[in-house]
Design an enzyme around this catalytic site. Structure first.
Site, short mmCIF file in Angstrom:
data_model
loop_
_atom_site.label_atom_id
_atom_site.label_comp_id
_atom_site.label_asym_id
_atom_site.label_seq_id
_atom_site.Cartn_x
_atom_site.Cartn_y
_atom_site.Cartn_z
N LYS A 168 68.32 91.42 116.64
CA LYS A 168 68.65 91.62 115.03
C LYS A 168 69.07 90.42 114.60
CE LYS A 168 66.20 95.96 115.01
NZ LYS A 168 66.77 97.85 114.41
N GLY A 201 67.50 102.90 114.25
CA GLY A 201 68.86 102.31 113.83
C GLY A 201 68.80 103.79 113.70
N ASN A 242 65.27 93.70 121.18
CA ASN A 242 65.22 93.21 119.58
C ASN A 242 66.73 93.17 119.12
OD1 ASN A 242 65.22 91.79 116.79
ND2 ASN A 242 63.76 94.15 116.18
N GLU A 278 61.84 95.69 109.61
CA GLU A 278 62.90 95.36 108.42
C GLU A 278 61.94 93.79 107.66
OE1 GLU A 278 65.43 95.04 111.66
OE2 GLU A 278 65.15 97.31 111.62
N GLU A 291 56.79 101.38 116.44
CA GLU A 291 58.18 101.80 115.62
C GLU A 291 57.88 103.07 114.12
OE1 GLU A 291 60.63 98.76 117.33
OE2 GLU A 291 59.85 98.24 115.18
N SER A 321 65.29 103.60 117.75
CA SER A 321 66.24 105.03 119.06
C SER A 321 66.04 105.04 119.81
CB SER A 321 66.77 106.06 118.29
OG SER A 321 66.71 105.37 117.11
P1 13P Z 1 67.24 100.57 117.92
O1 13P Z 1 66.45 100.53 118.28
O2 13P Z 1 68.13 100.74 116.72
O3 13P Z 1 66.92 101.80 116.98
O4 13P Z 1 65.86 99.51 116.55
C1 13P Z 1 64.84 99.80 117.16
C2 13P Z 1 64.05 98.36 116.31
O5 13P Z 1 64.18 98.23 115.14
C3 13P Z 1 63.44 97.25 117.64
O6 13P Z 1 62.27 96.43 116.69
#
Ligand code: 13P
Length: 253
Positions: free
Chosen positions: A13, A175, A11, A99, A169, A215
């Site tokens: 983002k 993050g 992802n 998010e 998640e 993460s």
């Molecule tokens: P991170 O791997 O940066 O923690 O993000 C996870 C995430 O939100 C994937 O959709």
């Protein structure tokens, strides 16, 4: 015996220009394993979807949108429909990411509408569920996660569920560099699969992929993915570079 093919999805983002996206997906397309070993999916920002689809053409890399609006077309400024993301060449779409739930007020009901609409357009939803740190501390993790799962999937037929991918998640692990322990993640994954088995039957529950996200990095992927109910990963930060994403793909099979 389970025959679930692992999936590792990146992802991206709100990251990557067209040039960066093209470069990254070219590398992934050259290195991705056969789809029978591990399905590799990337979810670029909407602006890069077409470029990424075109660059990945003929490779094992599939492309997902990060979000969708459930309506087919009409006066919905700023939104993209399942028909449009399919038209661009996507095969998957992330829905209900935390998010979007937290920053854009996306509700369980909206997530459900998106899932139904995606399935009607032969797109594979990657449905995100997960608890906040406060909910984990209160001990409501499983009820929160199963509540989100039930709301997203209610009324689907067994056949429809067979196409759905779920991503657990935990919000506090996204993050932050904090990962759920393999056992904590496994416990939630097993609870989700138990719920699917009760609502949809053991056979479809056994074949549904449940990814872990939060993460995931090259140094922790192997032990997370070794858990029996963790069928892959939804990766944020580490998916932005092939050097960190490909080792996670390799860890999945
Ligand atoms: P991170 O791997 O940066 O923690 O993000 C996870 C995430 O939100 C994937 O959709």
């Amino acid at each position: 015996m389970t025959t679930r093919v692992p999936m590792v999805a990146g992802n991206w983002k709100l990251n990557h220009t067209l040039a960066d996206a093209k470069q990254l997906v070219s590398t992934l397309a050259a290195e991705a394993p056969d789809r029978s070993q591990c399905e590799v999916v990337v979810a670029p920002p909407a602006t890069a979807l077409k470029t990424v689809v075109d660059t990945a053409l003929g490779s094992a890399v599939a492309v997902a949108a990060q979000n969708v609006y459930h309506e087919k077309s009409g006066a919905f400024t700023g939104e993209n429909s399942p028909a449009l993301i399919r038209d661009v060449g996507c095969s998957h779409c992330i829905v209900g990411h935390s998010e979007r739930r937290q920053l854009f007020s996306e509700t369980d009901a909206a997530v459900h509408q998106k899932v139904v609409s995606l399935l009607e357009h032969q797109l594979i939803p990657i449905v995100c569920v997960g608890e906040t740190l406060a909910q984990r501390d209160e001990g409501t993790t499983v009820s929160v996660v199963l509540g989100q799962t039930e709301a997203a999937l209610k009324g689907l037929s067994d056949d429809q569920l067979a196409d759905v991918v779920i991503a657990y998640e935990p919000v506090w692990a996204i993050g932050t560099g904090r990962t759920a322990s393999p056992q904590d993640a496994q416990d939630v994954h097993a609870a989700i699969r138990g719920f699917l088995s009760k609502d949809f039957g053991a056979s479809v529950a056994e074949s549904t992929r449940i990814l872990y996200g939060g993460s995931v990095k090259p140094n922790n992927a192997k032990e997370l993915l070794a858990e029996p109910d963790i069928d892959g990963a939804l990766v944020g930060g580490a998916s932005l570079k092939s050097e960190s994403f490909l080792p996670i793909v390799q860890a999945a099979f």
